[in-house]
Design a protein around this motif. Sequence first.
Motif, mmCIF file in Angstrom:
data_model
loop_
_atom_site.group_PDB
_atom_site.id
_atom_site.type_symbol
_atom_site.label_atom_id
_atom_site.label_comp_id
_atom_site.label_asym_id
_atom_site.label_seq_id
_atom_site.Cartn_x
_atom_site.Cartn_y
_atom_site.Cartn_z
ATOM 1 N N LEU A 264 -2.502 10.330 -2.048
ATOM 2 C CA LEU A 264 -3.403 8.963 -1.876
ATOM 3 C C LEU A 264 -3.479 8.523 -0.162
ATOM 4 O O LEU A 264 -2.287 8.648 0.370
ATOM 5 C CB LEU A 264 -3.165 7.606 -2.666
ATOM 6 C CG LEU A 264 -3.640 7.862 -4.225
ATOM 7 C CD1 LEU A 264 -3.233 6.170 -4.563
ATOM 8 C CD2 LEU A 264 -5.113 7.884 -4.102
ATOM 9 N N SER A 265 -4.547 8.615 0.300
ATOM 10 C CA SER A 265 -4.759 8.343 1.689
ATOM 11 C C SER A 265 -5.488 6.767 1.460
ATOM 12 O O SER A 265 -6.366 6.433 0.567
ATOM 13 C CB SER A 265 -5.566 8.824 2.471
ATOM 14 O OG SER A 265 -5.001 10.307 2.572
ATOM 15 N N ALA A 266 -4.904 5.679 2.418
ATOM 16 C CA ALA A 266 -5.555 4.280 2.300
ATOM 17 C C ALA A 266 -5.992 4.040 3.566
ATOM 18 O O ALA A 266 -5.408 4.471 4.670
ATOM 19 C CB ALA A 266 -4.239 3.495 1.910
ATOM 20 N N ALA A 267 -7.295 3.398 3.542
ATOM 21 C CA ALA A 267 -7.810 3.084 4.732
ATOM 22 C C ALA A 267 -8.373 1.528 4.498
ATOM 23 O O ALA A 267 -8.731 1.001 3.198
ATOM 24 C CB ALA A 267 -9.202 3.743 5.087
ATOM 25 N N LEU B 264 -2.029 5.756 5.946
ATOM 26 C CA LEU B 264 -2.363 4.518 6.066
ATOM 27 C C LEU B 264 -3.046 4.122 7.377
ATOM 28 O O LEU B 264 -2.581 3.925 8.384
ATOM 29 C CB LEU B 264 -1.371 3.557 5.810
ATOM 30 C CG LEU B 264 -1.311 1.945 5.675
ATOM 31 C CD1 LEU B 264 -2.705 1.868 4.738
ATOM 32 C CD2 LEU B 264 -0.184 1.167 5.546
ATOM 33 N N ILE B 265 -4.605 4.125 7.408
ATOM 34 C CA ILE B 265 -5.325 3.896 8.381
ATOM 35 C C ILE B 265 -5.916 2.470 8.621
ATOM 36 O O ILE B 265 -6.399 1.958 7.499
ATOM 37 C CB ILE B 265 -6.508 5.043 8.370
ATOM 38 C CG1 ILE B 265 -6.035 6.448 7.991
ATOM 39 C CG2 ILE B 265 -7.276 4.853 9.686
ATOM 40 C CD1 ILE B 265 -6.775 7.348 7.644
ATOM 41 N N LEU C 34 -13.135 4.653 8.356
ATOM 42 C CA LEU C 34 -11.659 4.957 8.689
ATOM 43 C C LEU C 34 -11.219 6.042 7.802
ATOM 44 O O LEU C 34 -10.211 6.672 8.357
ATOM 45 C CB LEU C 34 -11.185 3.564 8.436
ATOM 46 C CG LEU C 34 -11.352 2.440 9.225
ATOM 47 C CD1 LEU C 34 -10.613 1.192 8.988
ATOM 48 C CD2 LEU C 34 -10.956 2.726 10.799
ATOM 49 N N GLY C 35 -11.524 6.124 6.596
ATOM 50 C CA GLY C 35 -10.916 7.198 5.791
ATOM 51 C C GLY C 35 -11.428 8.678 6.246
ATOM 52 O O GLY C 35 -10.466 9.531 6.454
ATOM 53 N N LEU D 290 0.886 -1.407 0.088
ATOM 54 C CA LEU D 290 0.000 0.080 0.030
ATOM 55 C C LEU D 290 0.905 1.134 0.014
ATOM 56 O O LEU D 290 0.431 2.266 -0.853
ATOM 57 C CB LEU D 290 -1.048 0.057 1.082
ATOM 58 C CG LEU D 290 -1.940 -1.187 1.203
ATOM 59 C CD1 LEU D 290 -2.984 -0.886 2.427
ATOM 60 C CD2 LEU D 290 -3.076 -0.837 0.001
ATOM 61 N N ARG D 291 1.759 1.264 0.979
ATOM 62 C CA ARG D 291 2.855 2.363 0.625
ATOM 63 C C ARG D 291 3.481 2.425 -0.645
ATOM 64 O O ARG D 291 3.697 3.646 -1.209
ATOM 65 C CB ARG D 291 3.908 2.140 1.769
ATOM 66 C CG ARG D 291 3.704 2.297 3.293
ATOM 67 C CD ARG D 291 3.200 3.809 3.643
ATOM 68 N NE ARG D 291 2.628 3.915 5.125
ATOM 69 C CZ ARG D 291 2.314 4.974 5.717
ATOM 70 N NH1 ARG D 291 1.816 5.943 4.577
ATOM 71 N NH2 ARG D 291 1.829 5.075 6.678
#
Length: 787
Positions: free
Chosen positions: A517-520, A553-554, A541-542, A502-503
């Motif tokens: 980008l943010s990831a949940a 990254l949540i 979570l987002g 994901l990173r």
Amino acid sequence: MSHSLRSRKYLFNILLSVSILLVVTLTGATVTLYYHTEKTVLSIQKAANEKMLAQTVYSIDSTNELVKNAAISAYFDPDIAELMNADITRTYDLYQRIMALERIAKAFPFLHSVTVYNKTNGCYYSYSPNAIWPCTDEGVNGTIDRYVREHPDIPKLKLLPVSLRAASDGRSEIDFFSYFLFGPTTGEKGKPGSVIVNVKPDWLFAQLETIARLNDGGSGRLLLVNGDGSMYDPEAKRWLAPDGLSRQVKERMARSGATAQLFVSGTGESKAIVSYMASRANDWVVLSVQPYGQLFRDIMRMRGLSFGLIGLFIVLSLAGSVIISFKLYRPIETLLRTIRGHVREPVPAGGGGKDELAFISGAFQATVGRMQELVTEQQAQGRLVQSYLLKKWIADSESLTPLDFLEIEEQCDFRLPEGSRLQVALLQIDNYREFASRVDERDRHAYKFAVGNIAGEMLSGLRRTAVIDMSHDHLVALMRIDPGEPGDAQDDALPDALAERLRAIQQAVSRYYRISLSAALSAPCDRYRDVSRSYGQALELGKYRLIFGRGALITPQSVERNERSGPYEPAPALEKKLAESIKSGRREAALEAIDEWFAGIAGLRSDQMVFGLFHLSAHLSRTFGELNASRVQQLRYDAQHAAQRLAAAESLDEARRFVRETVGGLLDESKTTTAELTHRLIVDTVKQMVDARYPDPGLCLQQIASAVRLSPAHASKLFKQHAGLSIPEYITEVRLRHALRLLADEHYSVNAVMEKVGFENQSYFFRLFKKKFGSTPKEYRMKNALQ
């Protein structure tokens, strides 16, 4: 198109191409052969000329050696030596010595004459087969004596051309070649004694003509060039002044350094083949000049014959090309009949100028294009169906029946083996409003498609993954966790491999497309009907991006404390602290209270965070409203704008920076406004005091500073910052202005004016007045009266 086919244009193209190919090949071969033949002839001629020139140079060098031997024999003969050095007075002795010249002349038949110069008496003594010439004449009409006078630096041991009479056209006949051998000392006349051996030119030139005739059959000329560029023509027995050919040879020798070379000179009828070779003796260069056309006469005849043969071969090749073209065209004709029998739709051929291959190509392209359209249309329909089924699964999985899910497995190739689990990853574009404002809708779809491809490529190497564009600002990666994979157990934390992928997705999208980008990541679920619940959890979570910021990254584990928190409750003590800090103008205390407020918000659930931000905005609006009620200068706090900025903030840090900048700026403005009003009041008070008390001679800075409750230095500095003058300068300015007004009234004397404006010292008053207005008070009054 039928007319284009009946014209058989391609057949004509084949016929033309074959004919041109044959003609070009024959012509090229002939030209190459002619060029190669010309080079070969030149090469052969060069070898022959070098051989002839080598023989000529050898003959010249041999002649030079013979003449040298004759000159040395004469020089060392005792009688001739005495004739060259002694002053012989007796006639008998003189003739006896001259007879020694006869012996030398008869010993060498190629000699024209032998002459001796006596250094003592300056006489010439000469012998020739025809006569013996005593002192008064050297036997050649004074030519040698004249030659010696005209050439002070005569080279020794070299053959020099001598002419008895010079021609006006520069073409002098060569009568003989002289060979000088000088004695070691000079005599009374200033000249050394010398022996001059004169050689017959016929003897030398006859040898050269014989060599030239034997080698080239008399087709060319043989020339000699001496050191100064003059040329000698053995055939004409004349020497010529330097011309273009001799200069060209000299330049080539100087440039290339070669002593022998062949080159082509001139153009047209004057074109010639020139060969040269240098002789070591006499500094001569032997030239062979041959007419180019005469040498290449046979090659010219061969060229005419070649052109005739080419014409014959062209006729034969045209006949052969017709036969070959029809044989080559037969498969094309068969293919055309086949295409006409199967192609029903008209083929765009681009007009009657197209040939048969264009028709075949058009038919093929039309068929391929139609097939590609069908394939593309089928693939697009398949992708639309897959996208619809996956979106329906993610958004409303609870309504799916087993048959619906079976269709999803078949259409999307996303099977769920027994024991497998599912997990949802939300990929959210940060700062989407700004992204949407600068990128149109078509490009936004293209960017999201690229992000989906990157995410699918990277995650598929770890888990079976399907990436779906859920519209708006995010995509969803639906991942299958097979039994035994990391993350399969219910209590497993986020696997390191998945976190790294994901990173990597976030970094790749940022590097290639400058998109954050943010990831949940939701918790895994066991049933396909629970996918919608996992999707909802990922959306919730987002929202915690408010805490973690962009590019976060949540996971459920990272927000457990927030999820256990209760509802938002205002803190009265914190509200009071913030309000009192703002009203009292304590900037740092207000900012500290704001930081405490945000620290409390950071521990709430995502939905309660919004309540805390809006409550802060409302509290600030109320506080500044109460502060403005007691102020003349209002502090403008835009509550609507603040609420919009807080709602659009994607992180608490962004919201906190906005609130701190807004409150800090308003408090700075408040301090600046208050200080400005105070300073303006002090300045106005000082001006009023001076305008009222300027006639008082005792009015000074200390009195005014004491009246406004400031130190003299501070009062003067503050006044100068706003008025541009210090207080003493302002007092002087006001007094002089009033003095100018009073001087216009003649009822007052100058001294009276001085006292009325507060000056006690006349000279001080006069100096200040003149410095300000350029004249003394009396002079000013006189000028004013005259005007």
